[in-house]
Design an enzyme around this catalytic site. Structure first.
Site: not given
Length: 316
Positions: A16, A108, A110, A137, A146, A175
């Protein structure tokens, strides 16, 4: 307009992070990756960042308590002039103090459709529950794991025979698409005049008997049937600035502020020495400080009776 300075924290492969890095190479991307940090000196993602010329920092967290380690991370972020932090497979629960320091500036990603399945083993949970979709997400980081506000999601269909591994592979593709565009939109809003005006409006209109009108082509805020205490300016007379104008004590305070931070404070044209301009388009606005500037400016023009009522309210 200067690009936002972003750091990415990783613990492993950094796929990512790589997606964010390669998206940042586009000329129209509103952010630059200026640092990749890790709690794992052997994280493969560090080599990717180094090969692409991005500064890296790593230190094992072993032997350090959570607060001490997070303080070291924070020091590196500050040294690099970071404005936003993106967590990308960073396998650390952050201390509350660290989260508070970067409140509203840390994201972040997730691997679930939050608020479903926080924590680990999200794909197993989605499959076991018989869900039609897994997904990912992007959310703002808050002290609860989260639990921060969700900015964007991508659903990924769960197909017959899926295992956690096969679903994870497809979610990872999602992602890599979702994170760069969500981060780009998030950092750009910090420089968006509409977003900045909304933030100023919320703070100004929370003051007693405040109202909003237009004056000299600018939104301005005052006391109902009274004087004005703030103006929102966007490229006023072609100055290229998006800023808040508030009242101050005079030329001495104005000069002191400009000397303190000439990039942020300036003497607004046609307003004289009793006002100062505060840039809002630098990407690092301290909204608590802006709220305090608005409150002081309001007090400077409020009738004594109304100002006294605010003083009484502050005591409670």
């Amino acid at each position: 307009m200067a690009k936002a300075r972003v750091a990415v924290l990783i613990s492993g492969a950094g796929t990512n992070m790589a997606a964010l890095l390669y998206a940042a190479k586009a000329a129209d991307c509103p952010y630059d990756l200026v640092l990749v940090g890790s709690n794992n000196p052997d994280a493969p993602g560090l080599a990717i960042a180094e090969a692409e010329g991005v500064a890296t920092w790593s230190l094992s967290h072993k032997g350090l308590n959570r607060e001490a380690f997070d303080t070291l991370v924070d020091e590196q972020l500050r040294k690099s002039g970071v404005e936003f932090v993106a967590l990308a497979g960073y396998m650390r629960i952050l201390s509350d103090d660290f989260v508070a320091r970067w409140a509203g500036r840390m994201l972040n990603i997730h691997p679930s459709l939050l608020p479903k399945y926080t924590g680990l083993n999200t794909h197993d949970q989605a499959i076991d529950a018989g869900d039609a979709f897994g997904g990912c997400s992007v959310h703002i980081v808050t002290p609860g794991v989260d639990e921060g506000p969700v900015l964007a999601q991508t659903p990924v269909a769960i197909v017959a025979g899926d295992t956690a591994d096969t679903l994870a592979e497809r979610v990872r593709f999602a992602e890599h698409q979702l994170y760069p565009r969500t981060l780009a939109a998030f950092v750009a809003r910090e420089r968006s005049p509409d977003y900045l005006l909304d933030r100023v409006r919320d703070l100004a209109m929370a003051l007693p008997e405040a109202d909003e009108v237009s004056s000299h082509g600018m939104p301005c805020f005052g006391i109902v049937k009274g004087k004005k205490f703030a103006y929102f300016t966007q490229d006023h007379h072609g100055d290229g600035k998006t800023a808040l104008l508030v009242k101050i004590s005079g030329a001495e305070e104005q000069a002191m502020l400009i000397e303190l931070d000439a990039d942020r404070y300036y003497r607004p044209a046609y307003f004289g020495d009793g006002w100062v301009g505060i840039r809002l388009d630098l990407g690092d606005t301290d909204w608590d400080a802006i709220g305090e500037w608005l409150r002081k400016s309001w007090l400077a023009i409020a009738p004594k009776k109304l100002a006294g009522l605010m003083g009484i309210a502050d005591e409670f």
